[in-house]
Design a protein around this motif. Structure first.
Motif, short mmCIF file in Angstrom:
data_model
loop_
_atom_site.label_atom_id
_atom_site.label_comp_id
_atom_site.label_asym_id
_atom_site.label_seq_id
_atom_site.Cartn_x
_atom_site.Cartn_y
_atom_site.Cartn_z
N ALA A 1 0.83 -1.21 0.00
CA ALA A 1 0.00 0.00 0.00
C ALA A 1 0.86 1.26 0.00
CB ALA A 1 -0.93 0.00 1.20
N LEU A 2 1.95 1.21 0.75
CA LEU A 2 2.85 2.36 0.84
C LEU A 2 3.44 2.72 -0.52
CD1 LEU A 2 4.31 4.38 2.73
CD2 LEU A 2 6.06 2.64 3.06
N TRP A 3 3.83 1.70 -1.28
CA TRP A 3 4.48 1.93 -2.57
C TRP A 3 3.54 1.84 -3.76
CZ3 TRP A 3 8.83 4.32 -2.57
CH2 TRP A 3 9.63 4.24 -1.44
N SER A 4 2.25 1.78 -3.52
CA SER A 4 1.29 1.64 -4.63
C SER A 4 1.11 2.95 -5.40
CB SER A 4 -0.06 1.18 -4.11
OG SER A 4 -0.68 2.20 -3.34
N GLY A 5 1.39 4.07 -4.77
CA GLY A 5 1.20 5.36 -5.43
C GLY A 5 -0.23 5.86 -5.31
N MET A 6 -1.08 5.11 -4.66
CA MET A 6 -2.48 5.50 -4.49
C MET A 6 -2.68 6.12 -3.11
SD MET A 6 -4.17 1.97 -5.95
CE MET A 6 -5.85 2.55 -5.99
N ASP A 7 -3.72 6.96 -2.99
CA ASP A 7 -4.03 7.47 -1.65
C ASP A 7 -4.71 6.35 -0.86
OD1 ASP A 7 -6.52 7.61 -3.00
OD2 ASP A 7 -7.21 9.16 -1.61
N MET A 8 -4.75 6.50 0.43
CA MET A 8 -5.20 5.45 1.33
C MET A 8 -6.64 5.01 1.03
SD MET A 8 -3.38 4.12 3.76
CE MET A 8 -2.30 5.47 4.13
N LYS A 9 -7.52 5.96 0.83
CA LYS A 9 -8.93 5.64 0.60
C LYS A 9 -9.11 4.84 -0.69
CE LYS A 9 -13.48 7.75 0.29
NZ LYS A 9 -14.23 9.00 0.29
N ALA A 10 -8.47 5.28 -1.75
CA ALA A 10 -8.59 4.59 -3.03
C ALA A 10 -7.98 3.20 -2.96
CB ALA A 10 -7.92 5.40 -4.14
N TYR A 11 -6.86 3.07 -2.27
CA TYR A 11 -6.22 1.77 -2.15
C TYR A 11 -7.11 0.81 -1.36
CZ TYR A 11 -2.82 -1.88 -1.26
OH TYR A 11 -2.19 -3.09 -1.20
N ALA A 12 -7.66 1.28 -0.25
CA ALA A 12 -8.53 0.43 0.57
C ALA A 12 -9.75 -0.04 -0.21
CB ALA A 12 -8.96 1.18 1.82
N GLU A 13 -10.33 0.85 -1.00
CA GLU A 13 -11.49 0.47 -1.82
C GLU A 13 -11.09 -0.53 -2.89
OE1 GLU A 13 -13.20 4.06 -3.35
OE2 GLU A 13 -13.88 4.72 -1.37
N SER A 14 -9.93 -0.35 -3.50
CA SER A 14 -9.53 -1.24 -4.59
C SER A 14 -9.21 -2.66 -4.12
CB SER A 14 -8.34 -0.67 -5.35
OG SER A 14 -7.19 -0.70 -4.54
N VAL A 15 -8.77 -2.81 -2.87
CA VAL A 15 -8.48 -4.16 -2.35
C VAL A 15 -9.61 -4.70 -1.49
CG1 VAL A 15 -5.97 -3.92 -2.48
CG2 VAL A 15 -7.16 -3.31 -0.37
N GLY A 16 -10.62 -3.87 -1.24
CA GLY A 16 -11.78 -4.33 -0.49
C GLY A 16 -11.52 -4.54 0.99
N ARG A 17 -10.73 -3.65 1.58
CA ARG A 17 -10.40 -3.77 3.00
C ARG A 17 -10.70 -2.45 3.69
NH1 ARG A 17 -5.02 -4.77 3.53
NH2 ARG A 17 -5.36 -5.66 5.58
N PRO A 18 -10.97 -2.47 4.99
CA PRO A 18 -11.26 -1.22 5.72
C PRO A 18 -10.08 -0.25 5.67
CG PRO A 18 -11.83 -3.13 7.06
CD PRO A 18 -11.11 -3.65 5.85
N ARG A 19 -10.42 1.02 5.55
CA ARG A 19 -9.39 2.05 5.43
C ARG A 19 -8.52 2.13 6.68
NH1 ARG A 19 -9.22 8.12 5.55
NH2 ARG A 19 -11.18 7.99 6.67
N LYS A 20 -9.10 1.97 7.85
CA LYS A 20 -8.32 2.03 9.10
C LYS A 20 -7.30 0.90 9.15
CE LYS A 20 -7.38 3.42 13.28
NZ LYS A 20 -6.50 4.54 13.46
N THR A 21 -7.67 -0.28 8.69
CA THR A 21 -6.74 -1.41 8.68
C THR A 21 -5.59 -1.13 7.73
OG1 THR A 21 -8.55 -2.93 9.14
CG2 THR A 21 -6.55 -3.89 8.22
N VAL A 22 -5.91 -0.62 6.55
CA VAL A 22 -4.87 -0.29 5.57
C VAL A 22 -3.97 0.81 6.11
CG1 VAL A 22 -4.44 0.65 3.26
CG2 VAL A 22 -6.24 -1.06 3.59
N SER A 23 -4.56 1.79 6.79
CA SER A 23 -3.78 2.88 7.36
C SER A 23 -2.80 2.36 8.41
CB SER A 23 -4.73 3.91 7.99
OG SER A 23 -4.01 4.90 8.66
N ASN A 24 -3.25 1.48 9.29
CA ASN A 24 -2.36 0.91 10.30
C ASN A 24 -1.23 0.09 9.67
OD1 ASN A 24 -3.64 2.07 12.48
ND2 ASN A 24 -4.91 0.29 12.88
N GLU A 25 -1.55 -0.65 8.63
CA GLU A 25 -0.52 -1.43 7.95
C GLU A 25 0.53 -0.53 7.30
OE1 GLU A 25 -3.44 -5.22 6.92
OE2 GLU A 25 -2.97 -3.77 5.35
N VAL A 26 0.09 0.60 6.78
CA VAL A 26 1.03 1.55 6.18
C VAL A 26 1.91 2.20 7.25
CG1 VAL A 26 1.19 3.77 4.96
CG2 VAL A 26 -0.33 1.99 4.11
#
Length: 179
Positions: free
Chosen positions: A21-46
């Motif tokens: 997610a960090l190196w995807s070049g996408m913002d957090m919200k768009a990345y979370a939507e594209s992988v189908g995972r909660p934004r808070k979870t993706v944010s913590n992983e980043v």
């Protein structure tokens, strides 16, 4: 992106997902939507991935320590390597790590000349007390005079594990001002 979607069963660790997610070049919200995972979870992983990426010198496997790395992210960036080193070597729990970070989160970075890594190691290990204020030793100036009392005054600092050879002059200056 397909790799992340294809491994939805959990083959990738939280840290690996955070790096992606960090190196995807996408913002957090768009990345979370594209992988189908909660934004808070993706944010913590980043957040965990940012800490792991910064402390590559530690040389340990940080795979199972994502929650602790998220806690370390709240600390000042200059303390991250020392905090991760202690996390790994002492096997700190997430709760203990968070308490340690809470104690150190307001400590300002020392001046560039002061040897931040040595100071960070001493602060995190408990060999040195945190500064009483956010400021560090007074800045170098023409008024700063070397005197024969500098080292004796610094050495008289009450510190359980103080060893004269262990720290450089910058640390001695720090000890003189804050112990």
């Amino acid at each position: 992106m397909e790799l992340v979607r294809a491994n939805a069963q959990g083959e990738l660790t939280a840290l690996e997902r955070g790096m992606h997610a960090l190196w995807s070049g996408m913002d957090m919200k768009a990345y979370a939507e594209s992988v189908g995972r909660p934004r808070k979870t993706v944010s913590n992983e980043v957040l965990a991935a940012r800490v792991a990426e910064t402390v590559a010198r530690v040389g340990h496997d940080l795979t199972g320590r994502s929650k602790a790395l998220v806690g370390i992210h709240a600390a000042p960036r200059w303390l991250w390597p020392a905090l991760v080193e202690r996390l790994v070597t002492e096997g700190l729990t997430v709760e203990v790590t968070r308490k340690l970070v809470a104690d150190l989160k307001d400590v300002a970075a020392p001046p560039a000349w002061a040897g931040a890594n040595a100071i960070a190691d001493a602060l995190v290990s408990g060999e040195m007390r945190r500064p009483r204020s956010r400021r560090w030793a007074r800045p170098w100036s023409a008024k700063f005079a070397w005197s024969s009392t500098l080292v004796p005054r610094a050495a008289s600092c009450k510190m359980d594990q103080y060893q004269e050879n262990k720290y450089d002059l910058a640390l001695v200056l720090y000890l003189r001002n804050y112990c």
